[in-house]
Design a protein around this motif. Structure first.
Motif, PDB file in Angstrom:
ATOM      1  N   ALA A  56       0.820  -1.212   0.000  1.00  0.00           N
ATOM      2  CA  ALA A  56       0.000   0.000   0.000  1.00  0.00           C
ATOM      3  C   ALA A  56       0.857   1.266   0.000  1.00  0.00           C
ATOM      4  N   ALA A  58       2.146   2.525   2.582  1.00  0.00           N
ATOM      5  CA  ALA A  58       1.609   3.258   3.732  1.00  0.00           C
ATOM      6  C   ALA A  58       2.711   3.960   4.514  1.00  0.00           C
ATOM      7  N   ASP A 134      -3.201   5.596   6.027  1.00  0.00           N
ATOM      8  CA  ASP A 134      -3.059   4.881   4.755  1.00  0.00           C
ATOM      9  C   ASP A 134      -3.438   3.413   4.873  1.00  0.00           C
ATOM     10  N   PHE A 135      -3.345   2.882   6.097  1.00  0.00           N
ATOM     11  CA  PHE A 135      -3.618   1.466   6.339  1.00  0.00           C
ATOM     12  C   PHE A 135      -4.237   1.355   7.725  1.00  0.00           C
ATOM     13  N   GLY A 159      -7.837   5.427  -1.406  1.00  0.00           N
ATOM     14  CA  GLY A 159      -6.656   4.571  -1.450  1.00  0.00           C
ATOM     15  C   GLY A 159      -6.323   3.914  -0.129  1.00  0.00           C
ATOM     16  N   THR A 160      -6.937   4.346   0.964  1.00  0.00           N
ATOM     17  CA  THR A 160      -6.689   3.707   2.260  1.00  0.00           C
ATOM     18  C   THR A 160      -7.114   2.243   2.217  1.00  0.00           C
ATOM     19  N   VAL A 161      -6.263   1.388   2.765  1.00  0.00           N
ATOM     20  CA  VAL A 161      -6.557  -0.039   2.876  1.00  0.00           C
ATOM     21  C   VAL A 161      -7.070  -0.318   4.285  1.00  0.00           C
ATOM     22  N   VAL A 219     -10.572  -1.434   0.112  1.00  0.00           N
ATOM     23  CA  VAL A 219      -9.867  -0.230  -0.312  1.00  0.00           C
ATOM     24  C   VAL A 219     -10.908   0.876  -0.458  1.00  0.00           C
TER      25      VAL A 219
END
Length: 221
Positions: A56, A58, A134-135, A159-161, A219
């Motif tokens: 990712a 991240a 981000d994650f 885009g964040t997982v 996602v």
């Protein structure tokens, strides 16, 4: 297939794909000594989280449910220079053990542990401007999944997982009439993420040393 077979395959995976790690072994040993429940992710699952954080790209990770920071350390090790991880833990004792483990891993300047009920501490993250992340890894008490997912989405960006663990519940997740609060929380995770138009998600069933379970991988669009 039996649990014995699943354990043997997990051992094979670890022997071939995961290097010996005295630090992480020490984390698990300290957790046991301090009486923490043995519900950490498996080594193979920890490595998966590490790889997902790397894939990712991240730089900011949020974990809901620290326990002794075994999974936290796996994820934090995947962060680039300047990356940060915040992990939320309800139990002061668990948090104390987690901080000791984090220091032993040399990650005290990378990982922040916040103590208290996550639904109380998550608003503080937003107020502090800690996001977006981000994650996000959700691995806490399952009945509160709806609240955790709601906050995960608030603290995310395109885009964040988001990974939500323990959602298959030995297959009982398919029982729409279940009165088990953990099963209901797992079903809620599917329902919320499945109907949100901002989210693309799937779920994987898993077997191994942790038994039969699985996770949701999403996602944010």
């Amino acid at each position: 297939m039996t649990n014995q077979t699943w354990n043997a395959v997990d051992n094979y995976i670890v022997a071939n794909l995961i290097a010996d790690d005295p630090v992480l072994d020490g984390v698990l040993a300290r957790n046991a000594e301090e009486g923490l429940p043995a519900i950490d992710v498996s080594p193979a699952q920890g490595k998966l989280l590490n790889l997902l954080v790397r894939m990712a790209g991240a730089k900011r990770v949020l974990e809901i449910g620290t326990l002794g920071a075994y999974s936290t350390i796996w994820m934090a090790r995947a962060l680039p220079a300047g990356g940060r991880a915040v992990t939320l833990e309800f139990s002061p004792h668990h948090a104390e053990v987690a901080r000791a483990n984090i220091e032993s891993a040399g990650l005290g300047d990378v990982i922040e542990v916040r103590v208290g009920a996550a639904l109380d501490t998550l608003p503080g993250l937003a107020a502090d401007g800690a996001g977006p992340f981000d994650f996000i890894f959700i691995d806490a008490d399952k009945p509160n999944n709806p609240g955790y997912i709601d906050w995960a989405l608030k603290l995310s960006r395109p885009g964040t997982v988001i990974v939500c663990d323990n959602v298959i519940r030995n297959g009982v997740v398919v029982d729409e009439g279940s009165t088990d609060a953990n099963v209901r929380g797992a079903r809620a995770a599917f329902e919320i993420l499945g109907r949100d138009p901002r989210v693309a998600a799937t779920s994987m069933q898993t077997v191994g040393s942790k038994g039969y379970d699985g996770f949701i991988l999403a996602v944010v669009g």
